[in-house]
Design an enzyme around this catalytic site. Structure first.
Site, mmCIF file in Angstrom:
data_model
loop_
_atom_site.group_PDB
_atom_site.id
_atom_site.type_symbol
_atom_site.label_atom_id
_atom_site.label_comp_id
_atom_site.label_asym_id
_atom_site.label_seq_id
_atom_site.Cartn_x
_atom_site.Cartn_y
_atom_site.Cartn_z
ATOM 1 N N SER A 43 0.874 -1.180 0.000
ATOM 2 C CA SER A 43 0.000 0.000 0.000
ATOM 3 C C SER A 43 0.909 1.227 0.000
ATOM 4 C CB SER A 43 -0.940 -0.008 1.209
ATOM 5 O OG SER A 43 -0.234 0.076 2.412
ATOM 6 N N HIS A 162 -3.442 -6.103 2.685
ATOM 7 C CA HIS A 162 -2.568 -7.138 3.246
ATOM 8 C C HIS A 162 -3.282 -8.458 3.529
ATOM 9 C CE1 HIS A 162 0.236 -3.727 4.877
ATOM 10 N NE2 HIS A 162 0.307 -3.880 3.571
ATOM 11 N N GLN A 170 -6.563 -1.648 7.324
ATOM 12 C CA GLN A 170 -5.420 -2.519 7.024
ATOM 13 C C GLN A 170 -4.771 -3.145 8.264
ATOM 14 O OE1 GLN A 170 -2.393 -1.306 3.849
ATOM 15 N NE2 GLN A 170 -1.231 -0.923 5.709
ATOM 16 N N GLU A 171 -4.626 -2.364 9.351
ATOM 17 C CA GLU A 171 -3.847 -2.874 10.490
ATOM 18 C C GLU A 171 -4.499 -2.559 11.835
ATOM 19 O OE1 GLU A 171 0.178 -1.405 10.120
ATOM 20 O OE2 GLU A 171 0.185 -1.797 7.955
ATOM 21 N N GLU A 212 1.396 -9.554 7.125
ATOM 22 C CA GLU A 212 2.278 -9.127 8.222
ATOM 23 C C GLU A 212 2.170 -10.041 9.436
ATOM 24 O OE1 GLU A 212 1.800 -4.885 8.844
ATOM 25 O OE2 GLU A 212 2.730 -4.466 6.897
ATOM 26 N N ASP A 250 -3.990 1.342 11.691
ATOM 27 C CA ASP A 250 -3.603 1.954 10.414
ATOM 28 C C ASP A 250 -4.678 1.591 9.402
ATOM 29 O OD1 ASP A 250 -2.574 2.890 8.075
ATOM 30 O OD2 ASP A 250 -0.809 1.567 8.041
ATOM 31 N N GLU A 293 -3.142 5.920 12.110
ATOM 32 C CA GLU A 293 -2.265 6.226 10.969
ATOM 33 C C GLU A 293 -3.071 6.220 9.668
ATOM 34 O OE1 GLU A 293 0.990 3.429 10.823
ATOM 35 O OE2 GLU A 293 1.048 3.512 8.634
ATOM 36 N N ASP A 320 1.545 8.380 6.909
ATOM 37 C CA ASP A 320 2.423 7.405 6.254
ATOM 38 C C ASP A 320 2.436 7.704 4.751
ATOM 39 O OD1 ASP A 320 3.684 5.184 5.181
ATOM 40 O OD2 ASP A 320 2.100 3.772 5.669
ATOM 41 N N LYS A 345 9.891 5.007 7.126
ATOM 42 C CA LYS A 345 10.300 3.804 6.385
ATOM 43 C C LYS A 345 11.489 4.180 5.514
ATOM 44 C CE LYS A 345 5.555 2.046 5.685
ATOM 45 N NZ LYS A 345 4.356 2.240 4.807
ATOM 46 N N HIS A 373 8.509 -1.359 9.380
ATOM 47 C CA HIS A 373 8.843 -2.348 8.342
ATOM 48 C C HIS A 373 7.958 -2.093 7.124
ATOM 49 C CE1 HIS A 373 5.201 -5.085 9.353
ATOM 50 N NE2 HIS A 373 4.932 -3.826 9.550
ATOM 51 N N ARG A 374 8.045 -2.954 6.089
ATOM 52 C CA ARG A 374 7.090 -2.958 4.982
ATOM 53 C C ARG A 374 6.341 -4.291 4.996
ATOM 54 N NH1 ARG A 374 7.556 1.718 1.704
ATOM 55 N NH2 ARG A 374 5.389 1.110 1.277
ATOM 56 N N SER A 375 5.242 -4.350 4.266
ATOM 57 C CA SER A 375 4.496 -5.618 4.250
ATOM 58 C C SER A 375 5.304 -6.716 3.564
ATOM 59 C CB SER A 375 3.137 -5.432 3.593
ATOM 60 O OG SER A 375 3.269 -4.771 2.348
ATOM 61 N N LYS A 396 6.818 -0.463 14.494
ATOM 62 C CA LYS A 396 5.877 -1.511 14.091
ATOM 63 C C LYS A 396 6.562 -2.444 13.122
ATOM 64 C CE LYS A 396 3.235 0.514 10.201
ATOM 65 N NZ LYS A 396 1.876 0.713 9.652
#
Ligand code: PGA
Ligand code: ZN
Length: 429
Positions: A43, A162, A170-171, A212, A250, A293, A320, A345, A373-375, A396
């Site tokens: 994303s 994800h 998403q999170e 993730e 997020d 986020e 982000d 990131k 991190h990234r996915s 995260k």
């Protein structure tokens, strides 16, 4: 003090989603060797530098990175060979040279994947050459010894881009903000992850995982997930609140924003930016949420400002996709009150030097920052050291499960065991 770059090369490896990425290896004249694995997002923000992909449909459906690897060995290496590596000022020169060599505004010639891999490997080589852990090298040379252990934000339920469930957000993260130490926070995350698995099983839900490492149950309303997280926290024997475990989300609102109609689609409801803020406000009222986020799409600047105005005093409002770790965009966001914190990131801005600059801008503005991190990930653990060095107090790295996520969390365990550093989210950093 410094050594010089003897050789530099990159190979194609696979990331956690089975897509090609780069492993960059850099060797110094004194024999010091350092490698870096390059992460990759799903994303992504429109303003992020561009990953170079081969586009050859015969290989990895076009996602190969052989050209990016060749760019490291054939274009970047001849330019950087012989350059000093040992201090952060050396790294700044290397990062500057990478941008100049690329010559585009978005690193599309050499590839942001090639550039970030070289920059990370150079930072790591410098620390190794100095005989210092990476976090200490970055912290002492650059961040005035503000090192601290970050609060881990465990993404235990995955949706959006994800996962293949119907969840728009998403999170959903649990953050043991009140734990006595990082090591105990990791334990809390693992125990809550375990109790969540039990609750999902008991409800006949799938315990399959998203990208993730979080669960991806068949639920669509974000409030259902938040209620489930509170239950999982309590079943694991913890309490919610600033002295216990808090929740961070997020939504990654780019993913459910209809830009033509200017509305957000959340679990079947069509909301304008203000109605979405109302929905967040109700969630913050009902659940122990401390950080939100990408609550609005990156193009919806008035939505961001409204959110910050209405909820910025109660929760951390994190940009982000909006800010893409870009120092200039962070400064714009500070000036126009888009948010109160930035997600950080390394591959979103291109080099380690710019990442440190982005962190400095957040700190100087009184903003928060969360290292991420990234996915799509490798077992590279660079961001663990970066989080400690920056002193921002937040990281995260997905769920406390799957090797590529745990590489970071376990590296933080090693740092926690080797140094007595303060833990937690600082009020001032
Ligand atoms: P990405 O998502 O790594 O897939 O871009 C992470 C995030 O949105 O924070
Ligand atoms: Zn995000």
């Amino acid at each position: 003090m410094s050594s010089t770059i003897a050789s530099l090369e990159a190979r194609e490896i696979l990331d956690s989603r089975s897509r090609p990425t780069l492993e960059v290896t850099l060797v110094l004249d004194d024999g010091t060797r350092a490698a870096a694995g390059v992460p990759s997002g799903a994303s992504t923000g429109a303003q992020e530098p561009v990953e170079l992909r081969d586009g050859d449909p015969e290989r990895y459906a076009g996602a190969g990175v052989l050209q990016a690897a060749r760019n490291v060995g054939d274009v970047i290496a001849p330019e950087l060979r012989g350059r000093p590596v040992g201090r952060l000022s050396d790294l700044a020169s290397i990062d500057q040279a990478l941008w100049e060599l690329d010559g585009t505004a978005n690193l599309s010639r050499l590839g942001a994947n090639a550039v970030v891999g070289v920059s990370m490997a150079a930072a790591r080589a410098a620390a190794a050459h100095a005989g210092t852990p990476l976090w200490r090298f970055l912290s002492e040379e650059y961040q005035d010894g503000r090192a601290r252990m970050p609060v881990p934000h465990f993404n235990v339920v995955n949706g959006g881009a994800h996962a293949s469930n119907d969840l728009d957000f998403q999170e959903f993260m649990v953050a043991p903000v009140g734990a006595p130490s990082y090591t105990e926070a990791l334990r809390a995350g693992s125990e809550i992850y375990g109790s969540l698995r039990g609750l999902l099983r008991g409800a006949g839900q799938s315990t399959g995982l998203g990208d993730e490492g979080g669960f991806a149950p068949a639920v669509s309303k974000p409030e259902q997930v938040l209620a489930l997280l509170v239950e999982a926290i309590e079943v694991a024997g913890y309490h919610t609140g600033p002295h216990g475990v808090m929740i961070a989300i997020d939504p990654a609102a780019n993913g459910f924003h209809d830009s033509k109609q200017g509305i957000y689609r959340v679990a079947g409801a069509d909301l304008d930016a203000a109605a979405l803020v109302d929905r967040y406000a109700q969630m913050v009222e009902r659940f122990p949420i401390w950080s939100i986020e990408d609550g609005h799409a990156e193009t919806d600047l008035s939505g961001w400002s409204l959110m910050t105005q209405r909820l910025g005093g109660r929760v951390q409002v994190v940009g982000d996709d909006l800010l893409v770790t870009n120092p200039a965009r962070i400064s714009m966001g500070v000036r126009d009150h888009w948010a109160t914190a930035a997600l950080i990131k390394v591959n979103q801005v291109g080099t380690v030097t710019q990442t440190l600059e982005a962190l400095r801008r957040c700190r100087d503005a009184g903003w928060g920052a969360m290292i991420s991190h990234r996915s799509g990930e490798t077992t590279d653990d660079f961001i663990a050291d970066l989080a400690v060095a920056s002193g921002c107090g937040q990281i995260k790295s997905g769920a406390p499960a799957r090797g590529e996520r745990l590489a970071k969390y376990n590296r933080l365990l090693a740092i926690d065991a080797s140094a007595s550093l303060p833990f937690g989210i600082p009020t001032d950093w």
